[in-house]
Design a protein around this motif. Sequence first.
Motif, PDB file in Angstrom:
ATOM      1  N   MET A 107       3.124  17.920 -14.839  1.00 55.62           N
ATOM      2  CA  MET A 107       3.834  18.837 -15.725  1.00 55.62           C
ATOM      3  C   MET A 107       5.347  18.730 -15.511  1.00 55.62           C
ATOM      4  O   MET A 107       6.062  19.716 -15.394  1.00 55.62           O
ATOM      5  CB  MET A 107       3.337  20.273 -15.527  1.00 55.62           C
ATOM      6  N   LYS A 108       5.849  17.476 -15.469  1.00 56.40           N
ATOM      7  CA  LYS A 108       7.274  17.175 -15.345  1.00 56.40           C
ATOM      8  C   LYS A 108       7.868  17.633 -14.013  1.00 56.40           C
ATOM      9  O   LYS A 108       9.077  17.777 -13.874  1.00 56.40           O
ATOM     10  CB  LYS A 108       8.076  17.820 -16.486  1.00 56.40           C
ATOM     11  N   THR A 109       7.022  17.887 -13.014  1.00 59.91           N
ATOM     12  CA  THR A 109       7.491  18.416 -11.733  1.00 59.91           C
ATOM     13  C   THR A 109       6.884  17.615 -10.594  1.00 59.91           C
ATOM     14  O   THR A 109       5.718  17.220 -10.668  1.00 59.91           O
ATOM     15  CB  THR A 109       7.090  19.898 -11.590  1.00 59.91           C
ATOM     16  N   GLU A 110       7.678  17.350  -9.542  1.00 57.10           N
ATOM     17  CA  GLU A 110       7.137  16.719  -8.346  1.00 57.10           C
ATOM     18  C   GLU A 110       6.595  17.796  -7.417  1.00 57.10           C
ATOM     19  O   GLU A 110       7.313  18.734  -7.052  1.00 57.10           O
ATOM     20  CB  GLU A 110       8.209  15.895  -7.630  1.00 57.10           C
ATOM     21  N   LEU A 111       5.328  17.688  -7.036  1.00 62.44           N
ATOM     22  CA  LEU A 111       4.692  18.621  -6.111  1.00 62.44           C
ATOM     23  C   LEU A 111       4.497  17.920  -4.772  1.00 62.44           C
ATOM     24  O   LEU A 111       3.976  16.802  -4.707  1.00 62.44           O
ATOM     25  CB  LEU A 111       3.329  19.067  -6.651  1.00 62.44           C
ATOM     26  N   ARG A 112       4.893  18.578  -3.702  1.00 62.31           N
ATOM     27  CA  ARG A 112       4.760  18.001  -2.366  1.00 62.31           C
ATOM     28  C   ARG A 112       3.516  18.572  -1.708  1.00 62.31           C
ATOM     29  O   ARG A 112       3.406  19.793  -1.542  1.00 62.31           O
ATOM     30  CB  ARG A 112       6.020  18.279  -1.551  1.00 62.31           C
ATOM     31  N   ILE A 113       2.586  17.710  -1.360  1.00 65.47           N
ATOM     32  CA  ILE A 113       1.338  18.112  -0.711  1.00 65.47           C
ATOM     33  C   ILE A 113       1.568  18.083   0.786  1.00 65.47           C
ATOM     34  O   ILE A 113       1.855  17.030   1.365  1.00 65.47           O
ATOM     35  CB  ILE A 113       0.176  17.174  -1.102  1.00 65.47           C
ATOM     36  N   ALA A 114       1.464  19.262   1.436  1.00 63.61           N
ATOM     37  CA  ALA A 114       1.792  19.371   2.849  1.00 63.61           C
ATOM     38  C   ALA A 114       0.570  19.764   3.662  1.00 63.61           C
ATOM     39  O   ALA A 114      -0.347  20.436   3.171  1.00 63.61           O
ATOM     40  CB  ALA A 114       2.911  20.400   3.054  1.00 63.61           C
ATOM     41  N   ALA A 115       0.563  19.344   4.924  1.00 60.34           N
ATOM     42  CA  ALA A 115      -0.537  19.686   5.832  1.00 60.34           C
ATOM     43  C   ALA A 115      -0.529  21.184   6.115  1.00 60.34           C
ATOM     44  O   ALA A 115       0.530  21.782   6.326  1.00 60.34           O
ATOM     45  CB  ALA A 115      -0.387  18.907   7.130  1.00 60.34           C
ATOM     46  N   LEU A 116      -1.710  21.766   6.118  1.00 64.45           N
ATOM     47  CA  LEU A 116      -1.845  23.193   6.385  1.00 64.45           C
ATOM     48  C   LEU A 116      -1.951  23.488   7.873  1.00 64.45           C
ATOM     49  O   LEU A 116      -1.827  24.635   8.296  1.00 64.45           O
ATOM     50  CB  LEU A 116      -3.074  23.742   5.662  1.00 64.45           C
ATOM     51  N   ALA A 117      -2.206  22.443   8.667  1.00 60.97           N
ATOM     52  CA  ALA A 117      -2.323  22.617  10.119  1.00 60.97           C
ATOM     53  C   ALA A 117      -2.077  21.259  10.779  1.00 60.97           C
ATOM     54  O   ALA A 117      -2.066  20.216  10.105  1.00 60.97           O
ATOM     55  CB  ALA A 117      -3.712  23.129  10.487  1.00 60.97           C
TER      56      ALA A 117
END
Length: 661
Positions: free
Chosen positions: A617-627
């Motif tokens: 959706m025209k946006t960069e999403l950063r997937i980060a570790a939860l732990a």
Amino acid sequence: MFRSLLIANRGEIACRIMRTAQRMGIRCIAVFSEADAKALHVALADEAHPIGPAAASDSYLRADRIIAVAKAASADAIHPGYGFLSENADFAEACAAAGLVFVGPPAGAIRAMGSKAESKALMVAAGVPVVPGYHGDDQSEDRLATEAARIGFPVLIKASAGGGGKGMRPVHSAADFLDELAGARREAKAAFGDGRMLLERYLQKPRHVEVQVFADRHGHTVHLHTRDCSVQRRHQKVLEEAPAPGLSPALRERLHTAAVAAARAVGYVNAGTVEFIVEGDDAFFMEMNTRLQVEHPVTEMITGLDLVEWQLRVAAGEALPEHWPPEPDGHAVEVRLYAEDPAEDFRPSVGKLRRFLAPGQSGSVRVDTGVRAGDAITPFYDPMIAKVIAAGHDRPAALERLSGALADTQIGGLATNLGFLRRLVAHPAMRAAELDTGFAARYAPALIPTPREAPAAALAGFAAAYLARLRLDAPGTSPWDLCRGFRLFGTAEELILLRDGARSRRILVRERRGDAEAIVDGGSPILIDADLTLGLRASVDGIWHPVPFTLDDGVVSLAFAGEEYTLRLLDPYAPLGGEAAAEGRLSAPIPGRVVQVLVAVGDRVVRGQVVAILEAMKTELRIAALADGMVAHIGCAAGDSVEEGTEIVTLAPPDEGASPP
């Protein structure tokens, strides 16, 4: 005047243009992608034509298909709206070549202002002040890094060919510059097909102030006053108002003069917006948007004008009135209601809009939307649901009306920024007009509070309304249809179990002859009742509340006392362990394309570390570790298109090691 108009856009702006054109007696022709076949703009048009698959690149950005439809439908003119092809000079030229009037500026003006670097050079020549920076042709990493050091940190990286915050990143140190430059280039190429960058001095507390301009083909160029668009998230506007508050008369006049000079410098015609960065008493040209702006309703509210009507009149060859600009009357404020989750860094939401009740419209409250309850918010387009605009005789009155309108807005089925907007409009700093582009980040703790558990009263009200609706929807009168607790002697009991964040919530409803009570988490009994004849309303200890909710695939979206809660309905009789979650599995939150995977199997990662970047959706999403953990498996590669829920990376606890790839 034109007899027929093709609107080369979708959603809210297409509906808004139709409203004016049809009032003027103009036949409106819509175009739609496969994803929009049942959209509101299609339903409102006099006729509508398909133009291709859901992806914008295969439909709304296909100038050839749109022009072919316009010719086949005998359109006289094309209105591009905003976004998509609205600032595409080649499209404007193609319309003219096909014998169609382009409702917008000449192609030359679009080209001149389409490049931020070239437009700044034009503005310097026209005597319009610009922010110090680098706008050169040498786009090598070394040259850009050298220029950033010359300007001095912090600097702002901006996409030369675009707007809307895409490809824009502030950089506070030389060590971060190349990484941020690479990310900005990716965003710019994805949004505009052009990875050229410019650099500017990053002002510390700037305001974003713009001037609406209008020009005709008879030599008249005027301004229609200022707007303030400083309140932003992800460098994109979320609240706009007119006139811009707190400007000295001298500064306001300088902005008006500079905006008109900018428009005249490029031979501008039709509606446009000249945007400035303002800090203290200094004002610098930022860019010119050669189209109608999303926030144009606030200008309409203070001038009494219909800007779309005047776009059409100017495009048809009419002259602007001699008495322009009209004096501003009162104040107007607009907010953008988005399908996004503020608690997740405003991550876009997708799904069905299960509930959408907009406030009633009047002379002082206006709602512009392109969706209805039941429509889907898809990953293909901007996730804006509506614009809510309110006007008053002064700024405090406008904000009060807007607060009331947002309180009357009901929405459910997916995450939205409605609660954020309510808190934003009510914030003391907003009421005091303490505006700058860092407003949302500075007051984030108050605007985006830590998600809190639903209070017992909200759960009791939900239980009353939920059970009442179940009984209303029951197919018959058999006890087996009603699915109620039943006792031959004594009190009937029904158990509702919900997941509220990390906690299970238990609601025991006891019904006796003539009344009922809810016991939430073993607390004191709360008397409840429900009345569905007036919508979803419940009495909680004698006080009646609206308790609108939606239930979709087990997810409850509940509104109570001005707050929104998201819970999951559980089966209280399911076997234990059925809800065990794979906490180490990091999945795509919405459909998108994998830009980068930043780890490999066997790598150790820490909580908060970015492991992959997804574009959606025209946006960069950063997937980060939860732990903390170790990379056990990677489920995708750079360039892959992924659906919501697709595995990106799976982590194992640090002491378990990684499984073989």
